[in-house]
Scaffold this motif. Structure first.
Motif, PDB file in Angstrom:
ATOM      1  N   LEU A 262       0.704  -1.274   0.143  1.00 23.14           N
ATOM      2  CA  LEU A 262      -0.046  -0.126   0.124  1.00 23.14           C
ATOM      3  C   LEU A 262       0.726   1.220  -0.061  1.00 23.14           C
ATOM      4  O   LEU A 262       0.301   2.310  -0.148  1.00 23.14           O
ATOM      5  N   ARG A 263       2.173   1.165   0.333  1.00 28.18           N
ATOM      6  CA  ARG A 263       2.902   2.402   0.355  1.00 28.18           C
ATOM      7  C   ARG A 263       3.831   2.361  -1.074  1.00 28.18           C
ATOM      8  O   ARG A 263       3.847   2.762  -1.891  1.00 28.18           O
ATOM      9  N   ASP A 264       5.153   1.394  -0.940  1.00 26.52           N
ATOM     10  CA  ASP A 264       5.983   1.355  -1.915  1.00 26.52           C
ATOM     11  C   ASP A 264       5.333   0.905  -3.226  1.00 26.52           C
ATOM     12  O   ASP A 264       5.466   1.269  -4.493  1.00 26.52           O
ATOM     13  N   GLY A 265       4.366  -0.159  -2.990  1.00 22.98           N
ATOM     14  CA  GLY A 265       3.591  -0.787  -4.100  1.00 22.98           C
ATOM     15  C   GLY A 265       2.883   0.013  -4.922  1.00 22.98           C
ATOM     16  O   GLY A 265       2.653   0.054  -5.967  1.00 22.98           O
TER      17      GLY A 265
ATOM     18  N   ASP B  81      17.892  -1.494  -0.205  1.00 19.42           N
ATOM     19  CA  ASP B  81      18.876  -1.487  -1.243  1.00 19.42           C
ATOM     20  C   ASP B  81      17.770  -0.665  -2.329  1.00 19.42           C
ATOM     21  O   ASP B  81      17.235  -1.231  -3.323  1.00 19.42           O
ATOM     22  N   THR B  82      17.984   0.347  -2.063  1.00 23.13           N
ATOM     23  CA  THR B  82      16.921   1.393  -2.737  1.00 23.13           C
ATOM     24  C   THR B  82      16.831   1.327  -4.194  1.00 23.13           C
ATOM     25  O   THR B  82      15.804   1.311  -4.913  1.00 23.13           O
ATOM     26  N   VAL B  83      17.966   1.060  -5.048  1.00 23.00           N
ATOM     27  CA  VAL B  83      18.013   1.323  -6.666  1.00 23.00           C
ATOM     28  C   VAL B  83      18.374  -0.130  -6.998  1.00 23.00           C
ATOM     29  O   VAL B  83      18.664  -0.393  -8.228  1.00 23.00           O
TER      30      VAL B  83
ATOM     31  N   CYS C 174      14.443  -4.837  -0.448  1.00 23.72           N
ATOM     32  CA  CYS C 174      15.241  -4.642  -1.499  1.00 23.72           C
ATOM     33  C   CYS C 174      14.408  -4.373  -2.791  1.00 23.72           C
ATOM     34  O   CYS C 174      13.176  -4.907  -3.089  1.00 23.72           O
ATOM     35  N   HIS C 175      14.889  -3.619  -3.659  1.00 23.53           N
ATOM     36  CA  HIS C 175      14.337  -3.270  -5.033  1.00 23.53           C
ATOM     37  C   HIS C 175      14.685  -4.185  -6.001  1.00 23.53           C
ATOM     38  O   HIS C 175      15.811  -4.921  -5.916  1.00 23.53           O
ATOM     39  N   ASN C 176      14.019  -4.365  -7.136  1.00 24.01           N
ATOM     40  CA  ASN C 176      14.241  -5.475  -8.097  1.00 24.01           C
ATOM     41  C   ASN C 176      14.964  -5.182  -9.677  1.00 24.01           C
ATOM     42  O   ASN C 176      14.666  -5.565 -10.534  1.00 24.01           O
TER      43      ASN C 176
HETATM   44  O1  KIV Z   1      13.462   2.019  -1.313  1.00 27.46           O
HETATM   45  C1  KIV Z   1      13.576   2.682  -0.122  1.00 27.46           C
HETATM   46  O2  KIV Z   1      14.762   3.061   0.244  1.00 27.46           O
HETATM   47  C2  KIV Z   1      12.292   2.938   0.531  1.00 27.46           C
HETATM   48  C3  KIV Z   1      12.545   3.752   1.875  1.00 27.46           C
HETATM   49  C4  KIV Z   1      11.729   4.699   2.199  1.00 27.46           C
HETATM   50  C5  KIV Z   1      12.689   2.509   2.874  1.00 27.46           C
HETATM   51  O3  KIV Z   1      11.318   2.779  -0.105  1.00 27.46           O
END
Ligand code: KIV
Ligand code: ZN
Length: 508
Positions: A13-16, A171-173, A204-206
């Motif tokens: 609900l937030r990052d998604g 791992d933001t990016v 972790c981001h993909n």
């Molecule tokens: O990807 C990120 O760094 C975030 C932070 C706000 C946790 O979504």
């Protein structure tokens, strides 16, 4: 929380919701949050309250209504953000403020234009302010994986001293890899003196397709919480997928030695709800929840799965809430898969009939991707009843437009005699069917009409299926053509030929 349990922090609900194109209404978010609670996630990150009034309302409503999980809200390391976040989450039985600030050189210098000391001060002040409101405070050094380790360890230690109860390493990016990210988590455990006073989390981001692998490696190296989303949706290439992490831990408990509290039987339902509400479709070959994740097409595989599903299934479809696996009949299916499906459909066939059906099945499979049960019914009938083509299409003309009455003329050969008729209708198909009815003179009811593309592209073959009924008899007819009108007429005539054969055979 016992050492053996990994805490599942859901940020759908937030990052998604930060996925391009995904925007949810407040009520839709509540519906999803309720389902996440049924799935039994430990933490729901419900939104970023300061970012808009709708975000605020959604977090507040979820905090008020959803029982069970911790309800978290996101806030930058700014007093205003934290105050607003608290205003929204304070209604929850278990509220959490999640505050973050970027710590990598590229962010600190070029985005925030501050010194590391200033960043550290802001982080500590934010955690202290949040702590003034609520016991449960999470801190994220954004872009951790590209942050210099000395500064990273220093800021983590400082925010724990300021009262942070959860330290999240993003791992933001999506830059890291499993070995490197696992080592980072281990080093944090070893080198930050007060780390045992907080829960260590990862996010972790993909971007390089390694979000799940990086999260699992982090778990192997001491991460206690993972942040993830349903279907892996999120910024850019998305976040680590919840269902993949959870099912990896469950299926390979022998290796990871960890569990989650997720009710895995709710996974499929949650995935479908997320896809439906966000409009983000799940790719068919997506692990766990893709349409093909439990589908078998190869003949060898089908044969083996029918004997013992464990041959090609490492988890059961039921464990994620699917009723059964799917045996897809197509070009690669063998006789065994076909025979089993025909038996399941209730057909009792001789070996000779089965040979003929298999032959016809293979011819059809060359033309279309998937053979459906209705297709099998047509083949079986053709073989077992010897359908006679009493009505044969010679030609048709259709006149149609947006402000004219659709009219059709058809020419049909009936027992070698060519008959013509014309009729008007609600649309071109209706007009053609009415003209055919005038020739055939068999009062039937059209019960169902479906049109689908069986090949792709602009010149795709269209397939029409119709169900036609007369008294207690019901038949299915199929027609294919690159012209949907022709396919429609062929399907109708095909059904009428079957019906006529059936009536004549009964009469004998
Ligand atoms: O990807 C990120 O760094 C975030 C932070 C706000 C946790 O979504
Ligand atoms: Zn993120």
């Amino acid at each position: 929380m016992s050492e053996n349990y990994v805490i599942i922090f859901d940020t759908t609900l937030r990052d998604g919701e930060q996925s391009p194109g995904a925007s949810l209404e407040v009520q839709e978010k509540l519906m999803l949050a309720m389902q996440l609670a049924r799935l039994n996630v430990d933490v729901i990150e419900a939104g970023f309250p300061i970012s808009s009034p709708a975000q605020f309302d959604a977090v507040k409503l979820i905090a008020q209504e959803v029982k069970g999980p911790v309800i978290a809200g996101l806030a930058r390391s700014l007093a205003l953000d934290i105050d607003r976040c608290w205003e929204a989450v304070r209604f929850a039985k278990k509220p959490r403020i999640h505050t973050f600030i970027a710590t990598s050189q590229v962010h600190v210098k070029h985005k925030l234009r501050k010194s590391e000391d200033e960043i550290l001060e802001m982080a500590v002040a934010a955690v202290k302010r949040a702590k003034g409101y609520c016991e449960d405070v999470e801190f994220s050094p954004e872009d951790s994986s590209r942050t210099g380790k000395d500064f990273l360890f220093r800021i983590i230690e400082a925010v724990i001293d300021a009262g942070a109860t959860v330290i999240n390493i993003p791992d933001t990016v999506g830059y890291s890899n499993p070995e490197e990210f696992g080592n980072l988590i281990r080093e944090i455990r070893e080198k930050v003196p007060n780390i045992n006073q907080a829960i260590l989390s990862v996010h972790c981001h993909n971007d390089l397709g390694m979000a799940v692998a990086n999260s699992l490696s982090a778990i192997r190296n001491g991460a206690q919480q993972v942040e993830c989303t349903i279907n892996g949706i999120g910024e850019r290439a998305g976040n680590a997928s919840l269902e993949e992490i959870v099912m990896a831990l469950k299926t390979r408990k022998d290796f990871y030695g960890k569990e989650t509290r997720i009710r895995t039987e709710e996974i499929m339902k949650t995935s479908r709800m997320v896809s439906h509400l966000t409009g983000i479709v799940v790719q068919p070959n997506k692990a766990i929840v893709g349409a093909n994740a439990f589908a078998h097409e190869s003949g060898i595989h089908q044969d083996a799965v029918l004997k013992d599903a464990r041959t090609y299934e490492i988890m059961t479809p039921q464990s994620i809430g699917l009723a059964t696996n799917k045996i897809v009949l197509g070009r690669h299916s063998g006789r065994h898969g076909l025979k089993k499906r025909l038996e399941d459909l209730g057909y009792k066939l001789s070996a000779e009939e089965l040979d003929k059906i298999y032959q016809r099945f293979m011819e059809l499979a060359d033309k279309k991707k998937e053979i459906f049960d209705e297709d099998l019914a047509v083949i079986v009938e053709d073989i077992t009843r010897e359908i006679k083509e009493v009505y044969h299409l010679e030609y048709f003309h259709v006149f149609s437009g947006n402000n004219t009455i659709p009219t059709a003329t058809v020419g049909i050969k009936v027992n070698e005699k060519l008959l013509h008729e014309a009729a008007c209708g609600d649309g071109p198909v209706d007009a053609a069917y009415k003209a055919i009815d005038k020739i055939v003179q068999l009062p039937v009811k059209l019960e169902d009409y479906t049109l689908r593309a069986v090949t792709s592209g602009k010149d795709a073959l269209g397939e029409v299926g119709v169900t036609v009924a007369k008294d207690d008899k019901r038949v299915y007819g199929r027609g294919t053509s690159t012209d949907v009108l022709e396919a429609s007429i062929k399907a109708y005539l095909n059904a009428l030929n079957r019906l006529t054969t059936m009536i004549n055979q009964k009469g004998k």
